[in-house]
Write an enzyme that holds these catalytic residues in place. Structure first.
Site, PDB file in Angstrom:
ATOM      1  N   HIS A  46       0.833  -1.207   0.000  1.00 28.51           N
ATOM      2  CA  HIS A  46       0.000   0.000   0.000  1.00 28.51           C
ATOM      3  C   HIS A  46       0.872   1.264   0.000  1.00 28.51           C
ATOM      4  O   HIS A  46       0.588   2.226  -0.711  1.00 28.51           O
ATOM      5  CB  HIS A  46      -0.871   0.042   1.253  1.00 28.51           C
ATOM      6  CG  HIS A  46      -1.865  -1.067   1.387  1.00 28.51           C
ATOM      7  ND1 HIS A  46      -1.781  -2.024   2.367  1.00 28.51           N
ATOM      8  CD2 HIS A  46      -2.979  -1.374   0.676  1.00 28.51           C
ATOM      9  CE1 HIS A  46      -2.800  -2.859   2.262  1.00 28.51           C
ATOM     10  NE2 HIS A  46      -3.542  -2.504   1.237  1.00 28.51           N
ATOM     11  N   GLN A 101      -8.347  -6.867 -11.015  1.00 27.91           N
ATOM     12  CA  GLN A 101      -8.977  -5.643 -10.508  1.00 27.91           C
ATOM     13  C   GLN A 101      -8.476  -4.428 -11.280  1.00 27.91           C
ATOM     14  O   GLN A 101      -9.248  -3.545 -11.656  1.00 27.91           O
ATOM     15  CB  GLN A 101      -8.669  -5.503  -9.020  1.00 27.91           C
ATOM     16  CG  GLN A 101      -9.035  -4.166  -8.426  1.00 27.91           C
ATOM     17  CD  GLN A 101      -8.862  -4.147  -6.929  1.00 27.91           C
ATOM     18  OE1 GLN A 101      -9.694  -4.661  -6.197  1.00 27.91           O
ATOM     19  NE2 GLN A 101      -7.778  -3.570  -6.446  1.00 27.91           N
TER      20      GLN A 101
HETATM   21  P1  AMP Z   1      -6.527  -3.703  -0.511  1.00 26.09           P
HETATM   22  O1  AMP Z   1      -6.338  -2.908   0.741  1.00 26.09           O
HETATM   23  O2  AMP Z   1      -6.127  -5.128  -0.394  1.00 26.09           O
HETATM   24  O3  AMP Z   1      -7.889  -3.496  -1.130  1.00 26.09           O
HETATM   25  O4  AMP Z   1      -5.496  -3.107  -1.566  1.00 26.09           O
HETATM   26  C1  AMP Z   1      -5.463  -1.731  -1.868  1.00 26.09           C
HETATM   27  C2  AMP Z   1      -4.524  -1.517  -3.028  1.00 26.09           C
HETATM   28  O5  AMP Z   1      -3.220  -1.988  -2.668  1.00 26.09           O
HETATM   29  C3  AMP Z   1      -4.925  -2.278  -4.287  1.00 26.09           C
HETATM   30  O6  AMP Z   1      -4.679  -1.438  -5.410  1.00 26.09           O
HETATM   31  C4  AMP Z   1      -3.999  -3.452  -4.274  1.00 26.09           C
HETATM   32  O7  AMP Z   1      -3.732  -3.974  -5.559  1.00 26.09           O
HETATM   33  C5  AMP Z   1      -2.749  -2.841  -3.691  1.00 26.09           C
HETATM   34  N1  AMP Z   1      -1.861  -3.870  -3.133  1.00 26.09           N
HETATM   35  C6  AMP Z   1      -2.177  -4.826  -2.230  1.00 26.09           C
HETATM   36  N2  AMP Z   1      -1.112  -5.640  -1.995  1.00 26.09           N
HETATM   37  C7  AMP Z   1      -0.105  -5.176  -2.776  1.00 26.09           C
HETATM   38  C8  AMP Z   1       1.247  -5.569  -3.003  1.00 26.09           C
HETATM   39  N3  AMP Z   1       1.789  -6.610  -2.367  1.00 26.09           N
HETATM   40  N4  AMP Z   1       1.982  -4.864  -3.886  1.00 26.09           N
HETATM   41  C9  AMP Z   1       1.445  -3.799  -4.544  1.00 26.09           C
HETATM   42  N5  AMP Z   1       0.177  -3.373  -4.373  1.00 26.09           N
HETATM   43  C10 AMP Z   1      -0.586  -4.046  -3.509  1.00 26.09           C
END
Ligand code: AMP
Length: 281
Positions: free
Chosen positions: A37, A153
């Site tokens: 994030h 997504q």
């Molecule tokens: P989430 O809180 O899981 O809904 O994720 C929020 C954002 O963070 C989304 O755009 C995810 O794709 C991104 N994200 C989650 N995990 C990772 C990661 N390991 N590397 C890069 N982006 C991530």
């Protein structure tokens, strides 16, 4: 750093920033932040003059038997991390603010959700498309950053942005991993030490698939079945899907002769984990 809990306060602030000539980048999250994030926030901060982050665990993207009620949360810690990244505002609505009584409008895409995660999570992308559209209308960003970890997504959001003329610059950011390769995820918090070892099967599958393609393997089925046995050799794993597909349409491929997306979802204990890699033959 401003913290807004209502859509009207958030939007008023964004409108006043735009009137003052500022540009806004946006990183939507469900909180329980990790370095993945934070990398999106760094990217966002480099793109525009003001970064806005949202934290909202969106109920409509969870199916009935999924982990909505168990989803980890630590708002105080998250707010400190966001502040340290220089964000100007956080949008932190509650469920009633986003989905008031008698809420009835949802956004569905025709094709992209019929692949990968959409097959076992039938309401997921309807929830994602709906919340992201609402957040775009509330925050009115110039640019928004999403992680390539959720590759499907990211494609859904690019399509939505085109189809509904949001006119937002959608940026994809690379997957951030632990030092041993595990893709960072808020859901990694569910893993016990043995499951944490099994979870490594996902990133290792990505490397193995890449190696096989680079060594000349053209049959997608041969790779899928090799990887399936590989994952099943780890305790407490259940393969949801192993996909080798066209990165734009997400249609499965048989022969690998152009760039493909290798993507997989595996249930490890309580955690449903995903990972992916783009592979050029
Ligand atoms: P989430 O809180 O899981 O809904 O994720 C929020 C954002 O963070 C989304 O755009 C995810 O794709 C991104 N994200 C989650 N995990 C990772 C990661 N390991 N590397 C890069 N982006 C991530």
């Amino acid at each position: 750093m401003e913290i807004f809990k209502t859509a009207s306060d958030m939007r008023e602030w964004s409108d006043s920033m735009h009137r003052a000539g500022q540009t806004i980048s946006f990183v939507p999250t469900m909180g329980y932040l990790h370095d993945g994030h934070l990398s999106l926030m760094e990217k966002g901060a480099s793109l525009c003059s003001a970064l806005v982050v949202s934290i909202f665990v969106n109920p409509t993207q969870f199916g009935e038997n999924e982990d909505l009620d168990a989803y980890p949360t630590d708002i105080e810690r998250d707010l400190k991390l966001i502040k340290a990244k220089g964000a100007r505002a956080v949008f932190l609505p509650d469920k009633k603010e986003i989905y008031p009584e008698n809420y009835q409008t949802y956004i569905t895409l025709e094709h992209l959700p019929k692949h990968l995660c959409g097959l076992s999570r039938p309401v997921h992308f309807r929830g994602v498309a709906t919340i992201v559209s609402k957040l775009f209308n509330i925050v009115r960003p110039d640019a928004a950053v999403f992680g390539a970890k959720d590759f499907q997504q990211l494609q859904v959001i690019r399509q939505l942005n085109r189809d509904l003329n949001f006119g937002i610059n959608i940026i994809g950011a690379p997957i951030v991993r632990e030092s041993d390769g595990l893709a960072m995820s808020s859901r990694n918090a569910y893993l016990d030490p043995e499951q944490r070892d099994s979870a490594l099967s996902l990133s290792r599958s990505c490397s193995q698939a890449e190696k096989m393609v680079k060594a000349g393997e053209k049959s997608a089925n041969a790779i899928r079945s090799h990887i399936k046995s590989f994952i099943e050799s780890f305790p407490d794993t259940r393969v949801d899907y192993i996909s080798i597909c066209d990165p734009d349409t997400l249609n499965e491929v048989e022969e690998i002769d152009t760039e493909v997306l290798f993507a997989l979802a595996v249930q490890v204990g309580r955690a449903r984990l995903i990972d992916n890699i783009l592979i050029k033959p």
